[in-house]
Design a protein around this motif. Structure first.
Motif, PDB file in Angstrom:
ATOM      1  N   TYR A  37       1.435  -0.738  10.647  1.00 18.08           N
ATOM      2  CA  TYR A  37       1.303  -0.800   9.202  1.00 18.08           C
ATOM      3  C   TYR A  37       0.926  -2.225   8.828  1.00 18.08           C
ATOM      4  N   ARG A  38       0.444  -2.415   7.609  1.00 12.71           N
ATOM      5  CA  ARG A  38       0.189  -3.757   7.125  1.00 12.71           C
ATOM      6  C   ARG A  38       0.539  -3.856   5.653  1.00 12.71           C
ATOM      7  N   GLN A  39       0.841  -5.087   5.261  1.00 13.61           N
ATOM      8  CA  GLN A  39       1.181  -5.335   3.872  1.00 13.61           C
ATOM      9  C   GLN A  39       0.577  -6.663   3.443  1.00 13.61           C
ATOM     10  N   ALA A  40      -0.335  -6.585   2.489  1.00 12.96           N
ATOM     11  CA  ALA A  40      -0.938  -7.782   1.913  1.00 12.96           C
ATOM     12  C   ALA A  40      -0.104  -8.230   0.716  1.00 12.96           C
ATOM     13  N   PRO A  41      -0.194  -9.496   0.340  1.00  9.41           N
ATOM     14  CA  PRO A  41       0.590  -9.986  -0.814  1.00  9.41           C
ATOM     15  C   PRO A  41       0.328  -9.162  -2.065  1.00  9.41           C
ATOM     16  N   GLY A  42       1.419  -8.718  -2.707  1.00  9.40           N
ATOM     17  CA  GLY A  42       1.295  -7.949  -3.924  1.00  9.40           C
ATOM     18  C   GLY A  42       0.892  -6.505  -3.745  1.00  9.40           C
ATOM     19  N   GLU A  43       0.789  -6.072  -2.484  1.00  9.82           N
ATOM     20  CA  GLU A  43       0.360  -4.706  -2.203  1.00  9.82           C
ATOM     21  C   GLU A  43       1.482  -3.916  -1.543  1.00  9.82           C
ATOM     22  N   GLU A  44       1.316  -2.594  -1.559  1.00  7.66           N
ATOM     23  CA  GLU A  44       2.241  -1.712  -0.845  1.00  7.66           C
ATOM     24  C   GLU A  44       1.953  -1.774   0.653  1.00  7.66           C
ATOM     25  N   ARG A  45       2.973  -1.514   1.447  1.00 10.93           N
ATOM     26  CA  ARG A  45       2.754  -1.400   2.886  1.00 10.93           C
ATOM     27  C   ARG A  45       1.966  -0.115   3.141  1.00 10.93           C
TER      28      ARG A  45
END
Length: 118
Positions: A37-45
């Motif tokens: 999985y990945r999670q960018a700043p301000g985003e959902e995983r």
């Protein structure tokens, strides 16, 4: 106790490649689904890719044709080969696994930063 330990993140230029690896350890009877999985700043995983114990794979549309997930059931590892990286791939990447010990639980790694920038 089960642990997932990731390695391989870093800084890469657009168009470059990185390989992430994740190793599971502990009193593991069986590992079912594994994924990244990945999670960018301000985003959902979000799910990037997953692979079953039998090798069936699933990819997010945004990474199809660029990323490849693989696993070694004997070594209890899962890897993500990332090619043709784009700035929008920048995120913290997390290893995920459904692991049976005395029951089936979902486990997460600590996360590894991937930054795509010139």
């Amino acid at each position: 106790q089960v642990q997932l330990v990731e390695s391989g993140g870093g800084l890469v230029q657009p168009g470059g490649s990185l390989r992430l690896s994740c190793a599971a350890s502990g009193s593991i009877v069986r590992i079912n689904l594994m994924g990244w999985y990945r999670q960018a700043p301000g985003e959902e995983r979000e799910l990037v890719a997953s692979i079953s114990s039998g090798g069936d794979t699933n990819y997010a549309d945004s990474v199809k044709g660029r990323f490849t997930i693989s696993r070694d059931n004997y070594q209890k590892t899962v890897s993500l080969q990332m090619n043709s990286l784009k700035p929008e791939d920048t995120a913290v990447y997390y290893c995920n696994a459904q692991i049976f010990i005395a029951y089936t639980g979902t486990y997460w790694g600590q996360g590894t930063q991937v930054t795509v920038s010139s």
